[in-house]
Design an enzyme around this catalytic site. Structure first.
Site, PDB file in Angstrom:
ATOM      1  N   HIS A 166      35.771  30.564  27.190  1.00 23.72           N
ATOM      2  CA  HIS A 166      36.812  29.906  27.989  1.00 23.72           C
ATOM      3  C   HIS A 166      36.413  28.472  28.317  1.00 23.72           C
ATOM      4  O   HIS A 166      35.257  28.096  28.212  1.00 23.72           O
ATOM      5  CB  HIS A 166      37.143  30.671  29.280  1.00 23.72           C
ATOM      6  CG  HIS A 166      35.977  30.872  30.210  1.00 23.72           C
ATOM      7  ND1 HIS A 166      35.163  31.974  30.154  1.00 23.72           N
ATOM      8  CD2 HIS A 166      35.494  30.109  31.222  1.00 23.72           C
ATOM      9  CE1 HIS A 166      34.234  31.890  31.096  1.00 23.72           C
ATOM     10  NE2 HIS A 166      34.416  30.761  31.756  1.00 23.72           N
ATOM     11  N   HIS A 196      33.482  23.446  33.376  1.00 26.02           N
ATOM     12  CA  HIS A 196      32.460  23.965  32.465  1.00 26.02           C
ATOM     13  C   HIS A 196      33.090  24.537  31.206  1.00 26.02           C
ATOM     14  O   HIS A 196      34.295  24.783  31.151  1.00 26.02           O
ATOM     15  CB  HIS A 196      31.563  25.006  33.144  1.00 26.02           C
ATOM     16  CG  HIS A 196      32.242  26.275  33.574  1.00 26.02           C
ATOM     17  ND1 HIS A 196      32.782  26.448  34.823  1.00 26.02           N
ATOM     18  CD2 HIS A 196      32.453  27.441  32.922  1.00 26.02           C
ATOM     19  CE1 HIS A 196      33.291  27.660  34.926  1.00 26.02           C
ATOM     20  NE2 HIS A 196      33.115  28.295  33.778  1.00 26.02           N
ATOM     21  N   GLU A 227      28.239  27.527  30.579  1.00 28.55           N
ATOM     22  CA  GLU A 227      28.105  28.931  30.958  1.00 28.55           C
ATOM     23  C   GLU A 227      27.866  29.738  29.689  1.00 28.55           C
ATOM     24  O   GLU A 227      28.497  29.490  28.669  1.00 28.55           O
ATOM     25  CB  GLU A 227      29.399  29.394  31.650  1.00 28.55           C
ATOM     26  CG  GLU A 227      29.377  30.860  32.076  1.00 28.55           C
ATOM     27  CD  GLU A 227      30.679  31.292  32.772  1.00 28.55           C
ATOM     28  OE1 GLU A 227      31.697  30.595  32.649  1.00 28.55           O
ATOM     29  OE2 GLU A 227      30.651  32.345  33.435  1.00 28.55           O
TER      30      GLU A 227
HETATM   31 CO    CO Z   1      33.469  30.363  33.556  1.00 28.57          CO
END
Ligand code: CO
Length: 134
Positions: free
Chosen positions: A7, A79, A130
């Site tokens: 994502h 992020h 991440e």
């Molecule tokens: Co995230």
């Protein structure tokens, strides 16, 4: 090490406005808001054909998004999340090569119920990364 982009996360000052923009203006499928008190955020997922987005709004006084939104009042990319097969092996390889893992270095349960870690943005071209084990 890196798999798919899981994502792209955008910090937003008003989750209702941002969700409505993606749903009504851009025609995307948008989930109901989900509060994640452990992470200090409320999140909405935007489903796209090849990935998804997280729209993140601060939750609580100690939200990690507060400083980001103070610098970026209208929101911005917060992020990128990449998938990995083995998050502990990825962490050990990264720390051995000098990258910094945020927090205590132990994976936490992320927004999708899977183990996640965050990597220091200064080690990755100014972008918070991440990793999510899938
Ligand atoms: Co995230």
């Amino acid at each position: 090490m890196l798999g798919r982009v899981n994502h792209i996360a955008i910090a937003v000052p008003d989750l209702g406005v941002a969700a409505a923009t993606y749903r009504d203006v851009l025609g995307a499928r948008v989930s109901q808001p989900q509060a994640l008190p452990d992470h200090g955020v409320t999140v909405v997922f935007v489903e796209l054909p090849n990935t998804k987005m997280e729209l993140l709004e601060p939750l609580g006084e100690a939200s990690p998004l507060a400083a980001f939104l103070a610098k970026n009042p209208s929101g911005g990319m917060h992020h990128l999340c990449f998938e990995v097969d083995d998050i502990l092996a990825a962490r050990d390889d990264l720390t051995a090569s000098g990258a910094r893992v945020l927090g205590d270095g132990e994976p936490k349960t992320g927004a999708h119920g899977k183990p996640v870690l965050f990597l220091h943005p200064k080690d990755f071209s100014g972008t918070l990364i991440e990793l999510e084990q899938v």
